[in-house]
Motif scaffolding. Structure first.
Motif, PDB file in Angstrom:
ATOM      1  N   ALA A 130       0.470  -1.206   0.192  1.00 49.14           N
ATOM      2  CA  ALA A 130      -0.196   0.305   0.029  1.00 49.14           C
ATOM      3  C   ALA A 130       1.134   1.668   0.108  1.00 49.14           C
ATOM      4  O   ALA A 130       0.727   1.860  -0.595  1.00 49.14           O
ATOM      5  CB  ALA A 130      -1.014   0.084   1.251  1.00 49.14           C
ATOM      6  N   LEU A 131       2.588   1.152   0.674  1.00 53.78           N
ATOM      7  CA  LEU A 131       2.879   2.339   0.778  1.00 53.78           C
ATOM      8  C   LEU A 131       3.871   2.684  -0.110  1.00 53.78           C
ATOM      9  O   LEU A 131       3.856   3.371  -0.920  1.00 53.78           O
ATOM     10  CB  LEU A 131       4.072   2.303   1.665  1.00 53.78           C
ATOM     11  CG  LEU A 131       3.829   2.226   3.229  1.00 53.78           C
ATOM     12  CD1 LEU A 131       4.753   2.149   4.054  1.00 53.78           C
ATOM     13  CD2 LEU A 131       2.715   3.685   4.026  1.00 53.78           C
ATOM     14  N   GLY A 132       3.765   1.508  -1.116  1.00 60.87           N
ATOM     15  CA  GLY A 132       4.594   1.439  -2.519  1.00 60.87           C
ATOM     16  C   GLY A 132       3.676   2.111  -3.679  1.00 60.87           C
ATOM     17  O   GLY A 132       4.423   2.534  -4.486  1.00 60.87           O
ATOM     18  N   HIS A 133       2.264   1.511  -3.658  1.00 63.24           N
ATOM     19  CA  HIS A 133       1.271   2.214  -4.212  1.00 63.24           C
ATOM     20  C   HIS A 133       1.150   3.704  -4.483  1.00 63.24           C
ATOM     21  O   HIS A 133       0.884   4.450  -5.016  1.00 63.24           O
ATOM     22  CB  HIS A 133       0.139   1.759  -4.265  1.00 63.24           C
ATOM     23  CG  HIS A 133      -1.326   1.881  -5.354  1.00 63.24           C
ATOM     24  ND1 HIS A 133      -1.680   1.626  -6.693  1.00 63.24           N
ATOM     25  CD2 HIS A 133      -1.908   2.307  -4.750  1.00 63.24           C
ATOM     26  CE1 HIS A 133      -2.128   1.854  -7.092  1.00 63.24           C
ATOM     27  NE2 HIS A 133      -2.621   2.984  -6.197  1.00 63.24           N
ATOM     28  N   ASP A 148       4.760   9.421  -7.680  1.00 64.10           N
ATOM     29  CA  ASP A 148       5.514  10.217  -8.300  1.00 64.10           C
ATOM     30  C   ASP A 148       6.101   8.824  -9.352  1.00 64.10           C
ATOM     31  O   ASP A 148       6.230   8.041  -9.119  1.00 64.10           O
ATOM     32  CB  ASP A 148       6.912  10.325  -7.470  1.00 64.10           C
ATOM     33  CG  ASP A 148       7.958  10.499  -8.166  1.00 64.10           C
ATOM     34  OD1 ASP A 148       7.977  11.338  -9.687  1.00 64.10           O
ATOM     35  OD2 ASP A 148       9.355  10.529  -7.454  1.00 64.10           O
ATOM     36  N   PRO A 149       4.937   9.049 -10.241  1.00 67.16           N
ATOM     37  CA  PRO A 149       4.903   8.178 -11.251  1.00 67.16           C
ATOM     38  C   PRO A 149       6.237   7.998 -11.879  1.00 67.16           C
ATOM     39  O   PRO A 149       6.530   6.815 -12.574  1.00 67.16           O
ATOM     40  CB  PRO A 149       3.902   8.496 -12.170  1.00 67.16           C
ATOM     41  CG  PRO A 149       3.617   9.928 -11.561  1.00 67.16           C
ATOM     42  CD  PRO A 149       4.414  10.575 -10.776  1.00 67.16           C
ATOM     43  N   SER A 150       7.652   8.971 -12.003  1.00 65.08           N
ATOM     44  CA  SER A 150       8.584   7.690 -11.456  1.00 65.08           C
ATOM     45  C   SER A 150       9.339   6.964 -11.004  1.00 65.08           C
ATOM     46  O   SER A 150      10.587   6.902 -11.073  1.00 65.08           O
ATOM     47  CB  SER A 150       9.749   9.290 -12.038  1.00 65.08           C
ATOM     48  OG  SER A 150      10.113   9.709 -11.034  1.00 65.08           O
ATOM     49  N   THR A 151       9.099   6.548  -9.975  1.00 61.70           N
ATOM     50  CA  THR A 151       9.164   5.745  -9.448  1.00 61.70           C
ATOM     51  C   THR A 151       9.192   4.571  -9.782  1.00 61.70           C
ATOM     52  O   THR A 151       8.744   3.634 -10.324  1.00 61.70           O
ATOM     53  CB  THR A 151       8.344   5.785  -8.074  1.00 61.70           C
ATOM     54  OG1 THR A 151       8.358   6.653  -7.218  1.00 61.70           O
ATOM     55  CG2 THR A 151       9.198   4.561  -6.842  1.00 61.70           C
TER      56      THR A 151
END
Length: 800
Positions: free
Chosen positions: A729-732, A738-741
């Motif tokens: 959930a944190l990663g999502h 920041d879509p570049s992650t």
């Protein structure tokens, strides 16, 4: 039609998005044009930067033009190979072709079938046959001389040989006048062989029977040499000229053998012979002397010199040391004179380097009875230092040889004491395996009782002189950057062996080592602005002495508790200063952090803490190093970046040491892994250290696995699923912000916690249920990664 391939990446290609010096990205997209490089600080907005851009653009244009010309050249060569000789237009008198030889149509591709070609020229075949014929004639003459003794007698045999010699000698000028030079050379060679057999035949007739055979052979060689040279004066044959020179040298060598002097006197005679050869070369230097005579004289002089050196060296080490030393001096003078006659820089360097070694051997031969055996290595070391100092005063073109000879003399002195140096430097390192097990007595006594040091103060002096010689050679050759590394290593070894050479007490030895280390570090910092090559070398030498001092300190508990903190403060202060050379910032900072952790661990061990408790103390040091790295990241320059990396490396090594110490206690190991994971998560808060979150997640997962395994839990899923869901959930949320992650930074830790514990548990599970469910879960993760084209779900799902 396919597009042309892009040019290869090169530092010369202009790119506005990268620094023209270090090629680092200048700015993130959308942030505007950078005014300076964020990595190396290169300014990018003044007129010099604009001129640099113009130069790079022009270099790119020239590079493209060069590539086009190379392609055109290949085509022209292919076209020329495809045309016959008659197809080429003739050149007029002015040298400009009236018709270009370019083909009218497209250039045909070169044939891939290899064309047979002759390996030897007709002239080489002719010379081979002539040489073979001459050799067979010479063998026939030898057989005739040996076999026909009983049939013809000595007189008849000698008469036949003389007649054949005259026939061969008169045939040579006849065929030479007709242009058959190879045949004439063969006839001349046969005549020389027959002339030698004539000398043997004359002895069988009673000529010179009272003389010694060696003396008769020497006189015969001299007479044949004169005859060959006179014959070559009227009949210009290379064979006769070369034979005359070689036979003259052989005559002298045989006379020396017949005389039978001592080795030193024989070497002096050979030196005089070599000097005579050089004198002939010098006297005929300006005349039209054939090249074969020059080459033969030079080769003979070289062979005679080598023989003289061998005899002189043997004499210098024996009873005739004085005559051997005098011969070595004479041979050294001959080599220097030979160097004045040559123009090849490589040969000149070889000829001027050998005298240094000869002088060193001569000095050793004269002093070996006056000094002790332990002091003998000082002789070649001193000779090398003197030669290096002399090299600095010579012209630039003459420095290479003496500097090379000085380096070789220093290497010989080091080889003399190599065993003592290796023992004294490396033996204290072995104490790390069994620390605090030796009594703090004298510096030499602490090495025992199972090991002793055979060196003396001379060993230290040899190292110091070799270091100074190496540095001086670098100055003489203007190759200081190459010489400072070996010189620094020798200086460090000198400092380490100094307490052993002086045989001080153990506390005085540690103080002396630390003092020398501080002196080397201060000298390195002082020379940083003047000599950028010498500064880092001295700093590196001082750092090496600090580390070896810490190894010495492990012999005693009190010494360890005192030396390790002092070494930590010294290196930390060195790294905190702004005058430290850039290449040394990272290793000095890493060593400072590692020694600080070792000092904290030593305090815990001295307080009778168990191994796992010492590991806990090391975790405190790892956390402190992480804080230091975070503070250094705020500086923004290269020094701070290197120091930050060094602190992080030291923290990583410290955390691994803490985990290894906690392995015997699973509960404590779980806490250590959890604490290390928290340190990793704290590090991941920095913008450029996001990837540390993956390692932190794995450490936290490992902590849970160790705790569960210690508790006897065989089903890890109920414990890891909440953590995995929270991490995913944190990663999502992070990817939405920041879509570049990258996907590994967002979902790598969560997916690893979700799947890896079940995978490990499935290896010991006999029922297929867990494996089937795990396979379905991995398939779902894999399909999700394929659907959204994310690398982390694809890789982790496929692997599981």
């Amino acid at each position: 039609m396919t597009a042309p391939a892009a040019p290869p990446a090169s530092p010369l290609l202009p790119d506005a998005s990268r620094c023209p010096d270090c090629r680092a990205p200048l700015a993130v997209p959308g942030s505007g044009r950078a005014t300076a490089c964020p990595r190396c600080g290169l300014p990018l907005t003044n007129r010099w930067a604009l001129r640099l851009w113009d130069v790079d653009t022009e270099l790119l244009r020239l590079h493209a033009r060069r590539e086009a010309l190379l392609v055109e050249r290949t085509g022209l060569l292919t076209a020329l190979r495809s045309l016959g000789t008659g197809d080429l237009a003739p050149l007029p008198e002015d040298g400009v072709p009236t018709q270009a030889p370019h083909p009218a149509g497209p250039v045909p591709p070169p044939s891939t079938v290899p064309q047979p070609r002759a390996e030897w020229t007709p002239k080489r075949v002719q010379n081979l046959l002539l040489g073979l014929g001459g050799l067979l004639l010479a063998i026939a003459a030898l057989v005739f001389t040996a076999v026909t003794y009983d049939r013809l007698g000595a007189g008849g045999r000698a008469t036949v040989l003389v007649v054949l010699t005259l026939l061969a000698a008169t045939a040579a000028p006849t065929v030479l006048a007709r242009g058959l030079s190879a045949t004439a050379e063969t006839a001349g060679a046969v005549a020389l062989v027959l002339a030698g057999l004539d000398a043997y035949g004359l002895r069988t007739l009673g000529l010179g029977t009272d003389a010694d055979p060696v003396t008769y052979t020497a006189v015969s060689a001299g007479v044949l040499a004169v005859a060959a040279l006179v014959y070559a004066r009227f009949v210009p044959l290379r064979t006769a000229r070369r034979a005359g020179v070689v036979l003259s040298q052989l005559a002298v060598l045989l006379l020396v053998v017949s005389w039978g002097p001592e080795q030193g006197a024989a070497a002096v005679v050979l030196a005089v012979l070599a000097a005579a050869d050089l004198a002939v070369l010098a006297a005929l230097r300006g005349r039209s002397l054939p090249n074969d005579v020059r080459t033969t004289l030079a080769v003979c002089a070289g062979i005679v010199t080598v023989l003289g050196v061998l005899l002189a060296v043997d004499a210098a080490g024996g009873r005739s040391a004085v005559s051997g030393a005098f011969a070595l001096l004479a041979l050294a003078a001959v080599m220097v004179a030979a160097a004045l006659l040559v123009h090849d820089p490589v040969l000149r360097a070889a000829l001027t380097s050998a005298p240094v070694l000869l002088l060193a051997v001569a000095a050793w031969g004269l002093t070996q009875r006056e000094i002790s055996t332990t002091s003998e290595p000082l002789v070649p070391a001193a000779a090398g230092l003197v030669a290096a100092l002399v090299a600095t005063r010579l012209p630039r073109a003459w420095r290479t040889g003496p500097a090379l000879g000085a380096a070789l003399a220093a290497a010989a002195s080091l080889a003399w004491v190599a065993e003592q140096v290796v023992t004294g430097v490396l033996l204290p390192v072995t104490w790390l395996v069994d620390p605090w097990s030796r009594s703090a007595v004298g510096a030499r006594g602490v090495l025992g009782p199972e090991a002793t040091w055979e060196g003396t103060l001379v060993t230290t002096l040899v190292l110091a002189v070799a270091a100074l010689t190496t540095f001086t050679c670098g100055l003489a050759l203007r190759r200081l950057r190459v010489a400072v590394g070996p010189a620094g290593a020798l200086a460090a070894a000198t400092a380490v062996l100094l307490p052993l050479g002086l045989d001080t007490s153990f506390p005085v030895a540690l103080g002396l080592l630390l003092s020398v280390a501080v002196a080397l570090e201060v000298a390195g910092l002082a020379l940083q602005t003047r000599h950028r090559a010498a500064g880092p070398a001295l700093v590196g030498a001082g750092t090496a002495v600090v580390l070896l001092t810490c190894c010495w300190a492990t012999a005693d508990r009190t010494a360890t508790l005192v030396v390790l903190p002092l070494a930590t403060v010294l290196l930390a202060g060195l790294g905190a200063g702004r005058r430290l050379p850039a290449p040394a910032v990272l290793p000095v900072t890493a060593l400072a952090g590692g020694l600080g952790s070792a000092a904290l661990g030593a305090v815990g061990a001295a307080g009778d803490l168990t191994a796992d408790q010492v590991g806990g103390l090391l975790l405190i040091s790892a956390a402190a190093l992480a804080c230091v790295a975070a503070l250094l990241s705020r500086t923004g320059d290269r020094t701070g970046s290197d120091g930050r990396t060094g602190a992080e490396l030291a923290g990583l090594v410290t955390a691994c040491a803490a985990a290894s110490l906690a392995v015997p206690d699973p509960g404590w190991l779980s806490w250590v892994l959890a604490a290390a994971g928290l340190i990793g998560l704290a590090t991941a808060l920095l913008p450029d250290r996001r990837r540390a979150a993956v390692a932190a997640g794995l450490l936290l997962s490992a902590s849970s696995w160790v705790r569960l395994a210690d508790a006897g839990v065989t089903a890890p899923e109920p414990y890891v699923l909440p953590l995995a869901a929270f991490a995913l959930a944190l990663g999502h949320l992070r990817r939405r912000a920041d879509p570049s992650t990258p996907s590994f930074a967002a979902y790598g830790a969560g997916l690893s916690v979700l799947l890896l514990p079940s995978l490990l548990a499935s290896f010991d599970d006999e029922s297929p249920a867990r494996a089937l469910l795990l396979g379905l879960a991995a398939l779902v993760v894999l399909l999700a990664g394929a659907r959204h084209r994310l690398q982390a779900p694809l890789a982790i799902g496929a692997g599981v």
